[in-house]
Design a protein around this motif. Structure first.
Motif, PDB file in Angstrom:
ATOM      1  N   GLY A 101       1.055  -1.318  -0.110  1.00 42.18           N
ATOM      2  CA  GLY A 101       0.067   0.002   0.070  1.00 42.18           C
ATOM      3  C   GLY A 101       0.892   1.104   0.083  1.00 42.18           C
ATOM      4  O   GLY A 101       2.213   1.027   0.104  1.00 42.18           O
ATOM      5  N   TYR A 102       0.316   2.534  -0.117  1.00 44.09           N
ATOM      6  CA  TYR A 102       1.218   3.674  -0.237  1.00 44.09           C
ATOM      7  C   TYR A 102       0.579   4.815   0.776  1.00 44.09           C
ATOM      8  O   TYR A 102      -0.853   4.818   0.731  1.00 44.09           O
ATOM      9  CB  TYR A 102       1.196   4.246  -1.416  1.00 44.09           C
ATOM     10  CG  TYR A 102       2.000   3.475  -2.528  1.00 44.09           C
ATOM     11  CD1 TYR A 102       3.368   3.423  -2.281  1.00 44.09           C
ATOM     12  CD2 TYR A 102       1.159   2.860  -3.650  1.00 44.09           C
ATOM     13  CE1 TYR A 102       4.014   2.436  -3.524  1.00 44.09           C
ATOM     14  CE2 TYR A 102       1.782   1.990  -4.501  1.00 44.09           C
ATOM     15  CZ  TYR A 102       3.143   1.769  -4.311  1.00 44.09           C
ATOM     16  OH  TYR A 102       3.849   1.188  -5.320  1.00 44.09           O
ATOM     17  N   LEU A 103       1.496   5.139   1.481  1.00 43.85           N
ATOM     18  CA  LEU A 103       1.031   6.403   2.116  1.00 43.85           C
ATOM     19  C   LEU A 103       1.739   7.549   1.495  1.00 43.85           C
ATOM     20  O   LEU A 103       2.360   7.898   1.149  1.00 43.85           O
ATOM     21  CB  LEU A 103       1.704   6.595   3.613  1.00 43.85           C
ATOM     22  CG  LEU A 103       1.109   5.460   4.802  1.00 43.85           C
ATOM     23  CD1 LEU A 103       1.819   5.500   5.910  1.00 43.85           C
ATOM     24  CD2 LEU A 103      -0.320   5.497   4.911  1.00 43.85           C
ATOM     25  N   LEU A 104       0.691   8.467   0.883  1.00 46.28           N
ATOM     26  CA  LEU A 104       0.799   9.590   0.098  1.00 46.28           C
ATOM     27  C   LEU A 104       0.545  10.850   0.740  1.00 46.28           C
ATOM     28  O   LEU A 104      -0.487  11.093   1.397  1.00 46.28           O
ATOM     29  CB  LEU A 104       0.091   9.334  -1.054  1.00 46.28           C
ATOM     30  CG  LEU A 104      -0.072  10.389  -2.278  1.00 46.28           C
ATOM     31  CD1 LEU A 104       1.402  10.301  -3.005  1.00 46.28           C
ATOM     32  CD2 LEU A 104      -1.075  10.094  -3.279  1.00 46.28           C
ATOM     33  N   THR A 105       1.448  11.660   0.520  1.00 43.34           N
ATOM     34  CA  THR A 105       1.372  13.146   1.045  1.00 43.34           C
ATOM     35  C   THR A 105       1.733  14.175   0.142  1.00 43.34           C
ATOM     36  O   THR A 105       2.704  14.141  -0.600  1.00 43.34           O
ATOM     37  CB  THR A 105       2.339  13.296   2.287  1.00 43.34           C
ATOM     38  OG1 THR A 105       2.250  12.299   3.346  1.00 43.34           O
ATOM     39  CG2 THR A 105       2.014  14.862   2.909  1.00 43.34           C
ATOM     40  N   LEU A 106       0.692  14.964  -0.159  1.00 53.25           N
ATOM     41  CA  LEU A 106       0.723  16.116  -1.056  1.00 53.25           C
ATOM     42  C   LEU A 106       0.047  17.522  -0.537  1.00 53.25           C
ATOM     43  O   LEU A 106      -1.287  17.058  -0.118  1.00 53.25           O
ATOM     44  CB  LEU A 106       0.545  15.812  -2.202  1.00 53.25           C
ATOM     45  CG  LEU A 106      -0.639  15.329  -3.126  1.00 53.25           C
ATOM     46  CD1 LEU A 106      -0.609  15.531  -4.623  1.00 53.25           C
ATOM     47  CD2 LEU A 106      -1.706  14.242  -2.693  1.00 53.25           C
ATOM     48  N   ASP A 107       0.432  18.479  -0.713  1.00 51.57           N
ATOM     49  CA  ASP A 107      -0.549  19.813  -0.432  1.00 51.57           C
ATOM     50  C   ASP A 107      -0.755  19.501   0.920  1.00 51.57           C
ATOM     51  O   ASP A 107      -1.994  20.185   1.449  1.00 51.57           O
ATOM     52  CB  ASP A 107      -1.540  19.864  -1.350  1.00 51.57           C
ATOM     53  CG  ASP A 107      -1.081  20.116  -2.985  1.00 51.57           C
ATOM     54  OD1 ASP A 107      -0.042  20.780  -2.923  1.00 51.57           O
ATOM     55  OD2 ASP A 107      -1.802  19.726  -3.723  1.00 51.57           O
TER      56      ASP A 107
END
Length: 196
Positions: A101-107
């Motif tokens: 899975g992915y933990l995605l951070t943006l903005d």
């Protein structure tokens, strides 16, 4: 505001404030007209890896479980304005050595893209991340069902939880989605887009 467009099944597109376009597990639905800056693939099952559907912007990067779990280690990446951290995904149908899975951070927004999984031993730590969104599979055939996914959502503690991957061979199933219960639940139908 960043936006999330749900294509159906386990496929969705995220667009940042700055116009960065990210596709997660491309497989079905519409919404592939925007060229990708980043493609994330959680594993190589055929309903998650149809990357040929995606037009690629110059410099587009693709991260699959192969890069994310290279050497048996979960890796972290920075691509443009996005930070991506690979995390464990597994169940009886998905080998943890071949899925992530992915933990995605943006903005300033934190998103958990679970891929195909059931409960993992990492999920209890996700509440410390104060995630904004968790996208969880709920089909109950190849992944956990709505009940277990609801328990995971409460464990993860994201501000909003979105059910995906509801029925094998279908873009969406309302009855299954309605059985998913979590604080801040958002049910998206294919073709719907929300501000994050």
């Amino acid at each position: 505001m960043p936006r999330l467009y749900y294509q159906g099944h386990g496929s969705y597109r995220i667009t940042s404030n700055h116009g960065m376009v990210i596709y997660v597990d491309p497989f079905v639905g519409g919404g592939y007209e925007k060229p990708a800056d980043l493609i994330l693939v959680t594993h190589q099952h055929s309903d998650h890896n149809r990357v040929e559907l995606v037009r690629r912007a110059p410099g587009c990067q693709m991260i699959t479980e192969r890069e994310a779990l290279a050497g048996g280690v979960y890796h972290t990446f920075t691509v443009g304005v996005a930070q991506i951290e690979a995390v464990r995904a597994e169940n009886i149908n998905h080998d943890p050595r071949e899925c992530v899975g992915y933990l995605l951070t943006l903005d300033g927004i934190g998103i958990y893209a679970a891929g195909d999984t059931s409960t993992t031993d990492q999920m209890h730590s996700f509440s410390q991340r104060r995630l904004d969104y968790a996208l969880l599979p709920i089909d109950g055939v190849y992944n956990m069902g709505p009940g277990e996914a609801s328990a995971c959502a409460r464990l993860i503690g994201a501000r909003h939880s979105i059910p995906v991957h509801m029925k094998p061979g279908a873009l969406f199933e309302r009855a299954c989605a309605e059985r998913f219960s979590a604080p801040g639940r958002i049910i998206l139908e294919p073709g719907e887009e929300i501000e994050l």
